[in-house]
Design an enzyme around this catalytic site. Structure first.
Site, PDB file in Angstrom:
ATOM      1  N   HIS A 201      -3.065   3.171   4.925  1.00 61.76           N
ATOM      2  CA  HIS A 201      -1.828   3.091   5.711  1.00 61.76           C
ATOM      3  C   HIS A 201      -0.576   3.374   4.885  1.00 61.76           C
ATOM      4  O   HIS A 201       0.519   3.500   5.425  1.00 61.76           O
ATOM      5  CB  HIS A 201      -1.727   1.749   6.450  1.00 61.76           C
ATOM      6  N   CYS A 325      12.329 -11.586  -1.792  1.00 60.78           N
ATOM      7  CA  CYS A 325      12.020 -12.959  -1.427  1.00 60.78           C
ATOM      8  C   CYS A 325      10.832 -12.824  -0.491  1.00 60.78           C
ATOM      9  O   CYS A 325      10.947 -12.148   0.511  1.00 60.78           O
ATOM     10  CB  CYS A 325      13.127 -13.602  -0.621  1.00 60.78           C
TER      11      CYS A 325
END
Ligand code: PLP
Length: 385
Positions: A201, A325
């Site tokens: 992918h 993050c």
């Protein structure tokens, strides 16, 4: 609103040619590739062709290619399978500090099983430090894992040099080529590696399928106990449409490699140049090292990367925190930390990753939108608390 997708390092759209190649295997040619009858043989034929095709694209033998459910599975298998199977020789492995979570979490699992794991440091551009890596090698080291190119910053790793350092000592080299596969030439013999992972992918193929190359003669443990699929190493009925799609996508990528790399580099450079000129406090991460052509990781000192991302999304530009993050946590990326970037600066980072369908106009427009967003957030006093 015109939407621009600049997050190809996260995933790419399935290419039309790939989808067409896959479609018959969902309906007309639906046999189980392990069945002996005509229906099964047709599915087995497609699986064999996919294995031959993937092998040819990476300079391997078909018997060295194993299909998996994606990059994460291939990475887990490479690390845990090789470490366990070679434990009689030693229980020490070396992993670069900027590997993907799929490798780092597998390394943690091996630590829990009593293996010792050393983390090889990188320089300020995110490139593995050769002499420090060499210093970590021991007589009982069995495996070194270094990715071809980093997924957050795009830094290319010195795989050739590391191969020359570790393989003559009888240490296996595992290379996660998940991000590199769509844009760089791939050959398991140049540089020579023992294990290499791919994920469809990331280069125009379907999600949920990947491959692990295992050099002939390398001792490997099983991944999934079950039937005789994947030569008894990974049980489970073969996902025929998916492996056909993986092969079709990889063949296209190989044919178009030079052209794609040039296109992506042109987009990235136009984008980065414009942003660095127009956005106050913008800096390109890993600027001193060779990087993947399609990835640009930028920091904006004093701003919050997530605030930039939300504003970009509202304006139609899809980018990523580049795992700056991991969602829900305020932990800055382990990659940026390993590069020595201060946490506050790391939290201001945004990754833009271009794909073959992006245009120069989009790159310029996205840069202009980003410049506007940065100016607005700065005017709002967008400095982090
Ligand atoms: N390795 C790298 C370098 C990646 O970038 C990714 C995906 O983000 C993976 C492994 C995991 O691949 P998958 O999404 O196929 O599980």
């Amino acid at each position: 609103m015109e939407r621009m997708y600049l997050d190809h390092a996260a995933t790419t759209p399935v290419r039309g040619e790939v989808l067409q190649a896959m479609l018959p295997y969902f309906s007309e040619i639906y046999g189980n590739a392990n069945s002996l009858h005509w229906f099964g043989r047709r599915a087995a034929c497609a699986t064999d062709d996919a294995r031959d095709g993937v092998a040819a694209c990476i300079g391997a033998m078909p018997s060295e290619v194993y299909f998996t459910s994606g990059g994460t599975e291939a990475d887990n298998w490479a690390l845990c399978g090789a470490a366990r199977a070679n434990a009689a020789k030693g229980r020490h492995i070396v992993v670069s500090a900027i590997e993907h979570a799929a490798v780092l979490a597998a390394a943690k699992q091996m630590e829990a099983e009593g293996f010792e794991v050393a983390y090889a440091p990188v320089d300020a551009d995110g490139r593995a430090d050769l002499s420090r890596l060499e210093a970590l090698l021991r007589p009982d080291t069995t495996l070194v894992a270094v990715m071809a190119a980093n997924n957050e910053v795009g830094t290319l790793q010195p795989v050739s040099e590391i191969s020359a350092l570790v393989r003559p000592r009888g240490i296996l080299l595992f290379c996660d080529a998940v991000q590199a596969a769509g844009v760089l030439p791939l050959d398991v013999n140049a540089p020579a590696v023992d294990l290499l992972s791919l994920s469809a992918h990331k280069f125009g193929g379907p999600k949920g399928v990947g491959a692990l190359y295992v050099r002939s003669g390398v001792k490997m443990g099983k991944l999934v106990a079950g039937g005789h699929q994947e030569r008894g190493m990974r049980g489970g009925t073969t996902n025929v449409p998916a492996v056909v799609g993986l092969c079709a996508a990889l063949r296209l990528v190989r044919e178009e490699q030079a052209q794609t790399a040039a296109h992506l580099a042109a987009l990235r450079d136009a984008f980065v140049g414009r942003v660095l000129r127009g956005a106050e406090g913008a800096a390109l991460s890993g600027a001193g090292a060779a990087r993947l052509p399609g990835i640009a990781h930028l920091t904006f000192a004093g701003l919050d990367g997530e605030a930039i991302l939300y504003s970009l999304d509202l304006a139609g530009v899809a980018a990523s925190a580049g795992a700056a993050c991991s969602s829900g946590s305020l932990e800055p990326s382990h990659v940026l930390r390993a590069m020595g970037m201060p946490d506050a600066l790391a939290r201001s980072g945004v990754r833009f990753s271009f794909g073959k369908e992006n245009t120069e106009r989009e790159a310029e427009r996205a840069a202009d939108i980003l410049i506007e967003v940065v100016a607005r957030l700065r005017a709002l006093g967008g400095a982090r608390a």
